[in-house]
Design a protein around this motif. Structure first.
Motif, PDB file in Angstrom:
ATOM      1  N   LYS A  44       0.866  -0.602   0.164  1.00 34.62           N
ATOM      2  CA  LYS A  44      -0.013   0.005   0.152  1.00 34.62           C
ATOM      3  C   LYS A  44       0.662   1.652  -0.061  1.00 34.62           C
ATOM      4  O   LYS A  44       0.389   2.491  -0.422  1.00 34.62           O
ATOM      5  N   VAL A  48       0.992   4.328  -2.983  1.00 33.92           N
ATOM      6  CA  VAL A  48       0.929   5.662  -2.418  1.00 33.92           C
ATOM      7  C   VAL A  48       2.826   6.325  -3.208  1.00 33.92           C
ATOM      8  O   VAL A  48       1.817   7.248  -3.657  1.00 33.92           O
ATOM      9  N   THR A  51       1.853   6.934  -6.776  1.00 33.51           N
ATOM     10  CA  THR A  51       0.821   8.275  -7.346  1.00 33.51           C
ATOM     11  C   THR A  51       1.088   9.033  -6.572  1.00 33.51           C
ATOM     12  O   THR A  51       1.677  10.038  -8.012  1.00 33.51           O
TER      13      THR A  51
END
Length: 59
Positions: A44, A48, A51
């Motif tokens: 995760k 991130v 992104t």
């Protein structure tokens, strides 16, 4: 690593972590289950990170 590379690594870590967690539960191996959960969190974070890199490149 590039945005796409981070996202691919993140997705891979999440999938592998999920499998490890499932195997750990099935075999009553608490250590493997915990390792799987940790790897999912790592995945995760990688997503991130990818992104954020994408957003920065869009500026």
């Amino acid at each position: 690593m590039s945005e796409l590379g981070d996202k691919i690594k993140g997705t891979t870590d999440k999938v592998v972590g999920s499998v490890k967690e499932g195997v750990g539960k099935a075999t009553n191996d608490a250590e493997l289950e915990a390792e799987g959960k940790a790897q999912q969190v790592k995945g995760k974070v990688e997503n991130v990170k990818g992104t954020v890199k994408g957003k920065i490149n869009d500026l």
